[in-house]
Design a protein around this motif. Structure first.
Motif, PDB file in Angstrom:
ATOM      1  N   VAL A   1       0.729  -1.180   0.087  1.00 20.38           N
ATOM      2  CA  VAL A   1      -0.023  -0.099  -0.064  1.00 20.38           C
ATOM      3  C   VAL A   1       0.944   1.431  -0.008  1.00 20.38           C
ATOM      4  CG1 VAL A   1      -1.642   1.418   1.321  1.00 20.38           C
ATOM      5  CG2 VAL A   1      -1.944  -1.045   1.070  1.00 20.38           C
ATOM      6  N   LEU A   2       1.878   1.409   0.717  1.00 21.41           N
ATOM      7  CA  LEU A   2       2.775   2.351   0.914  1.00 21.41           C
ATOM      8  C   LEU A   2       3.439   2.658  -0.405  1.00 21.41           C
ATOM      9  CD1 LEU A   2       4.276   2.088   4.530  1.00 21.41           C
ATOM     10  CD2 LEU A   2       2.479   3.598   3.760  1.00 21.41           C
ATOM     11  N   ALA A   3       3.823   1.639  -0.996  1.00 21.18           N
ATOM     12  CA  ALA A   3       4.452   1.459  -2.232  1.00 21.18           C
ATOM     13  C   ALA A   3       3.593   2.277  -3.345  1.00 21.18           C
ATOM     14  CB  ALA A   3       5.065   0.207  -2.578  1.00 21.18           C
ATOM     15  N   GLY A   4       2.351   1.772  -3.371  1.00 19.90           N
ATOM     16  CA  GLY A   4       1.344   2.319  -3.978  1.00 19.90           C
ATOM     17  C   GLY A   4       1.301   3.717  -4.083  1.00 19.90           C
ATOM     18  N   LEU A   5       1.078   4.112  -2.841  1.00 24.87           N
ATOM     19  CA  LEU A   5       0.829   5.459  -2.483  1.00 24.87           C
ATOM     20  C   LEU A   5       2.103   6.436  -3.057  1.00 24.87           C
ATOM     21  CD1 LEU A   5      -0.744   7.458  -0.806  1.00 24.87           C
ATOM     22  CD2 LEU A   5       0.874   7.232   1.186  1.00 24.87           C
ATOM     23  N   ALA A   6       3.177   6.016  -2.695  1.00 26.88           N
ATOM     24  CA  ALA A   6       4.357   6.718  -3.279  1.00 26.88           C
ATOM     25  C   ALA A   6       4.252   6.827  -4.824  1.00 26.88           C
ATOM     26  CB  ALA A   6       5.731   5.977  -2.705  1.00 26.88           C
ATOM     27  N   GLY A   7       4.061   5.644  -5.370  1.00 28.57           N
ATOM     28  CA  GLY A   7       3.819   5.586  -6.924  1.00 28.57           C
ATOM     29  C   GLY A   7       2.827   6.715  -7.483  1.00 28.57           C
ATOM     30  N   VAL A   8       1.482   6.956  -6.812  1.00 27.98           N
ATOM     31  CA  VAL A   8       0.653   7.817  -7.123  1.00 27.98           C
ATOM     32  C   VAL A   8       1.184   9.313  -7.215  1.00 27.98           C
ATOM     33  CG1 VAL A   8      -1.559   9.049  -6.732  1.00 27.98           C
ATOM     34  CG2 VAL A   8      -1.151   6.400  -6.492  1.00 27.98           C
ATOM     35  N   LEU A   9       1.914   9.379  -5.733  1.00 26.04           N
ATOM     36  CA  LEU A   9       2.448  10.748  -5.472  1.00 26.04           C
ATOM     37  C   LEU A   9       3.608  10.951  -6.378  1.00 26.04           C
ATOM     38  CD1 LEU A   9       2.373  10.556  -1.528  1.00 26.04           C
ATOM     39  CD2 LEU A   9       0.914  12.032  -3.036  1.00 26.04           C
ATOM     40  N   LEU A  10       4.594  10.208  -6.487  1.00 21.43           N
ATOM     41  CA  LEU A  10       5.830  10.613  -7.413  1.00 21.43           C
ATOM     42  C   LEU A  10       5.325  10.613  -8.945  1.00 21.43           C
ATOM     43  CD1 LEU A  10       8.672   8.755  -5.490  1.00 21.43           C
ATOM     44  CD2 LEU A  10       8.267  10.997  -5.735  1.00 21.43           C
ATOM     45  N   GLY A  11       4.522   9.824  -9.384  1.00 15.87           N
ATOM     46  CA  GLY A  11       3.857   9.634 -10.458  1.00 15.87           C
ATOM     47  C   GLY A  11       3.384  11.049 -11.032  1.00 15.87           C
ATOM     48  N   THR A  12       2.875  11.670  -9.973  1.00 15.03           N
ATOM     49  CA  THR A  12       2.271  12.945 -10.307  1.00 15.03           C
ATOM     50  C   THR A  12       3.454  14.123 -10.316  1.00 15.03           C
ATOM     51  OG1 THR A  12       0.284  12.467  -8.935  1.00 15.03           O
ATOM     52  CG2 THR A  12       0.235  14.732  -9.490  1.00 15.03           C
ATOM     53  N   SER A  13       4.281  13.935  -9.353  1.00 15.11           N
ATOM     54  CA  SER A  13       5.287  15.313  -9.313  1.00 15.11           C
ATOM     55  C   SER A  13       6.121  14.896 -10.257  1.00 15.11           C
ATOM     56  CB  SER A  13       5.995  15.143  -7.876  1.00 15.11           C
ATOM     57  OG  SER A  13       6.651  14.226  -7.483  1.00 15.11           O
ATOM     58  N   GLN A  14       6.584  13.593 -10.587  1.00 12.44           N
ATOM     59  CA  GLN A  14       7.722  13.397 -11.614  1.00 12.44           C
ATOM     60  C   GLN A  14       7.029  12.672 -12.737  1.00 12.44           C
ATOM     61  OE1 GLN A  14      10.791  11.181  -9.509  1.00 12.44           O
ATOM     62  NE2 GLN A  14      10.956  12.544  -7.976  1.00 12.44           N
ATOM     63  N   ALA A  15       7.157  11.515 -13.270  1.00 12.55           N
ATOM     64  CA  ALA A  15       6.803  11.080 -14.468  1.00 12.55           C
ATOM     65  C   ALA A  15       6.485   9.261 -14.225  1.00 12.55           C
ATOM     66  CB  ALA A  15       7.940  10.873 -15.767  1.00 12.55           C
ATOM     67  N   VAL A  16       5.566   8.776 -15.227  1.00 15.56           N
ATOM     68  CA  VAL A  16       5.212   7.654 -15.109  1.00 15.56           C
ATOM     69  C   VAL A  16       5.600   6.921 -16.449  1.00 15.56           C
ATOM     70  CG1 VAL A  16       3.407   5.926 -14.725  1.00 15.56           C
ATOM     71  CG2 VAL A  16       3.168   8.265 -13.750  1.00 15.56           C
ATOM     72  N   ASP A  17       6.688   5.967 -15.967  1.00 13.65           N
ATOM     73  CA  ASP A  17       6.941   4.973 -17.427  1.00 13.65           C
ATOM     74  C   ASP A  17       7.575   3.749 -16.864  1.00 13.65           C
ATOM     75  OD1 ASP A  17      10.397   5.028 -17.766  1.00 13.65           O
ATOM     76  OD2 ASP A  17       9.731   6.748 -16.177  1.00 13.65           O
ATOM     77  N   PRO A  18       7.769   2.884 -17.616  1.00 14.31           N
ATOM     78  CA  PRO A  18       7.944   1.544 -17.308  1.00 14.31           C
ATOM     79  C   PRO A  18       9.425   1.325 -16.667  1.00 14.31           C
ATOM     80  CG  PRO A  18       6.943   1.433 -19.606  1.00 14.31           C
ATOM     81  CD  PRO A  18       7.276   2.712 -19.023  1.00 14.31           C
ATOM     82  N   GLY A  19      10.293   2.249 -16.874  1.00 12.29           N
ATOM     83  CA  GLY A  19      11.495   2.098 -16.252  1.00 12.29           C
ATOM     84  C   GLY A  19      11.561   2.505 -14.870  1.00 12.29           C
ATOM     85  N   MET A  20      10.375   3.094 -14.350  1.00  9.28           N
ATOM     86  CA  MET A  20      10.477   3.749 -13.032  1.00  9.28           C
ATOM     87  C   MET A  20      10.732   2.850 -11.991  1.00  9.28           C
ATOM     88  SD  MET A  20       6.475   4.930 -12.665  1.00  9.28           S
ATOM     89  CE  MET A  20       6.434   5.504 -10.854  1.00  9.28           C
TER      90      MET A  20
END
Lengths: 360, 290
Positions: free
Chosen positions: B200-219
């Motif tokens: 859950v925490l990893a997923g939360l970080a994913g949403v937050l950082l996906g918003t402030s940075q970028a979303v791509d398969p290399g993340m």
């Protein structure tokens, strides 16, 4: 019990636990003959197949190098990409600047691989298990960032050494005794001969007293140390030998692929190598070779029907859970009880164990 | 002029460090309890970002994504633990690395197949758009929000591990799982719960950082190695270590590009190797020092 009995038992036990028993050796010999005959056939059907199989040979050599430390000494290296890449970059730089003679380039790749491995090994072997894996990972990534940022060029004050993210491109093929190995056929045979030679060498090593000590270290490190062996030294030597082979694989890969890129050094390369070794069956020598063949083949054939990583990942996960000894383990089970009923009951009992473990 | 540069970079470092905590905490808790090195943790983080991307595009509501995506990732993490990691308890812990690496490969393929390989971005919610004037410099509001959420979650988790009943069971299981089991607590369930929590925490970080940075398969691949470095530096299994390690790496990431851009990554791995060589258990590598 007479001395003769003891000696006799010792020898029979030795024969049973020999790496690569008679039948497997026969199988490998047949596979070798098939490989020799394959090239002219492939030439007629489609040269693409020869390209694919050469690719397989090189990665088989790489997987063999990991199996020697992982399967025998029990050292899970997550940093074999470092030696592979070091060998590859060494080959690329030599071919570009000095010579393309295989007799110079390949030994250089071996030596560089061995040196890198000796350093990483020397620093890492006192850590065990997961910590060893993490240390090798850290060192390999260090090499990756060094190549990625082209730190050698900065230190030497020249324009480019590793050429950063772009890598070194346009590497010509090797020459051997004045002959160009640029044709696919000759490179195919070069890779095959090296793979066969290395397999013979590693088999010798694995069956030697040195190899026995490595196996003992894998089984119980402390006990081996108590007997009086210098465990760390054995591990470093094993890691160095393995690294030399990984360097050789890198040195073969770069002229074949005509580029040396940072992806060779990336941790995902080390990970892919582990997948090959485990899929095939670690500690069997022929298993990782088969695993490399399978992964390269899947990578190539599955990319046509979608993203191959999905299928490779699923196959691999199932193997890790249900058949941790890999394809080689499955093969051995099938060979020891070829009756379908017995095999079915084996499968059933594996599923029952799985259910118990999950739902208990 | 120099001062505000340094102050801004320092804040950036704190922010990067604290958001990394969200990823590393799961990794270190899972290791501390189960001796499992979870290679798929970065992939769970990545899935959080992609789930967030989809939820935002379907509902148009970023806050819904912040809530739903981590829960979905938690569910998936639970399934992974239940059906694949569970059967391997009792085997050599190296098998967990090997298994979860398989998930990392598979999920990378799956994400590329479903969402494509291009770089995407979760759009910032209107409420958190814009930037704030912090006397010396201005800072994006969303990144301050990110920092606040990370600190709040880290502190809440710290309190929970210290004070709550479940936290006590967790620490006890990390210390001696057999004894906890013998005393009547189903340790396997605790393991699953911790794995879900980490996911859950990893997923939360994913949403937050996906918003402030970028979303791509290399993340996934780029964060997991950093997260490994952090938990190794801090001490595998130690909560405090994960926080301190993340803080150090956050600062390194913030100041590195200014002072030694080519050596930033190298420094990270050198630090990791140095800690492992000098203090193999990490800075806070005592299993009880959660």
């Amino acid at each position: 019990m007479s001395v003769k009995d003891i000696v006799g038992r010792h020898f029979s036990a030795h024969a049973e636990t020999d790496v690569l028993s008679g039948r497997v050796r026969l199988g490998l010999f047949v596979a070798g003959v098939v490989a020799v005959l394959f090239a002219p056939v492939a030439q007629m059907i489609h040269p693409f197949w020869m390209d694919l199989v050469t690719h397989m040979f090189i990665f088989a050599l790489f997987a063999l190098s990991l199996d020697f430390v992982f399967g025998y000494a029990g050292l899970l290296s997550f940093g074999h990409a470092a030696m592979f890449g070091a060998g590859g970059y060494a080959a690329a730089l030599l071919i570009q600047n000095v010579t393309s003679s295989a007799l110079l380039v390949l030994p250089a790749a071996v030596i560089i691989g061995a040196i890198v491995a000796a350093i990483i090994g020397w620093l890492s072997v006192s850590a065990r298990g997961i910590y060893f894996a993490m240390l090798t990972l850290a060192f390999a990534q260090l090499f990756y960032t060094i190549a990625f940022n082209d730190i050698p060029a900065m230190l030497l004050g020249v324009d480019a050494v590793t050429n950063g993210d772009n890598g070194l491109v346009g590497i010509t093929s090797l020459t051997l005794f004045g002959m160009d190995t640029g044709s696919l056929m000759s490179y195919y045979y070069l890779a095959l001969v090296i793979l066969a030679g290395m397999l013979a060498l590693v088999t010798r090593l694995a069956n030697s007293p040195f190899g026995r000590v490595l196996q003992a270290i894998r089984e119980n490190e402390d006990r081996v140390a108590f007997i009086g062996y210098n465990v760390d030294r054995y591990k470093i030597v094993a890691f160095t030998i393995s690294g030399a082979m990984a360097g050789l694989a890198g040195g073969l890969w770069v002229p074949f692929n005509s580029t040396a890129t940072t992806s060779m050094l990336h941790w995902t390369t080390s990970g892919e190598l582990i997948v090959m070794t485990l899929l095939g069956g670690m500690g069997t020598l022929w298993g990782p070779i088969a695993g490399a063949f399978l992964v390269v083949f899947l990578e190539d054939s599955l990319s046509a029907i979608g993203n191959w990583e999905i299928y490779l990942g699923i196959v691999y996960i199932v193997i890790v859970i249900f058949a941790p000894r890999g394809l080689a383990g499955i093969f051995q089970t099938v060979r020891s009880n070829p009756h379908p009923k017995v095999l079915l009951s084996r499968v059933r009992s594996a599923l029952v164990t799985y259910r118990e473990k999950v739902f208990s | 002029m120099v001062l505000d540069g340094i102050a801004k970079t320092a804040l950036l470092g704190v922010e990067m460090g604290m958001t990394l905590v969200l990823v590393t905490v799961g990794l270190t808790l899972i290791f501390g309890m189960m001796d499992v090195i979870n290679f798929a943790h970065g992939s769970l983080y990545m899935l959080g970002a992609y789930f967030g991307l989809t939820v935002v595009s379907v509902t148009g509501n970023w806050w819904a994504a912040l809530l739903i995506a981590p829960l979905l990732v938690g569910l998936l993490g639970g399934l992974i633990e239940y059906f694949s990691i569970r059967p391997l308890y009792g085997r050599n812990p190296l098998y967990h690395i090997l298994l979860t690496f398989g998930f990392a490969i598979m999920l990378h393929g799956l994400v590329t197949e479903i969402w494509g390989g291009q770089v995407q971005n979760i759009s910032t919610p209107a409420l958190l758009d814009g930037s704030v004037d912090l006397v010396l410099f201005s800072y994006p509001l969303f990144r301050l929000f990110l920092l606040g959420v990370s600190i709040a979650v880290t502190a809440a988790l710290w309190l929970a591990i210290r004070q709550s009943d479940f936290g006590i069971v967790m620490r006890a299981s990390a210390h001696d799982s057999e004894m906890v089991n013998a005393l009547g607590t189903d340790v396997k369930r605790v393991f699953t719960a911790v794995f879900v929590l980490g996911s859950v925490l990893a997923g939360l970080a994913g949403v937050l950082l996906g918003t402030s940075q970028a979303v791509d398969p290399g993340m996934a691949a780029s964060i997991i190695i950093q997260a490994f470095a952090i938990v190794v530096i801090g001490g595998l299994g130690s909560y405090r270590g994960a926080v301190v390690g993340a803080f150090i790496v956050g600062m390194l990431n913030a100041f590195g590009p200014t002072f030694a851009p080519q050596f930033t990554d190298a420094l990270l791995y050198l630090l990791m190797a140095a800690v492992l060589l000098v203090k193999p258990a990490g800075l806070f590598g005592n299993p009880e020092a959660t």
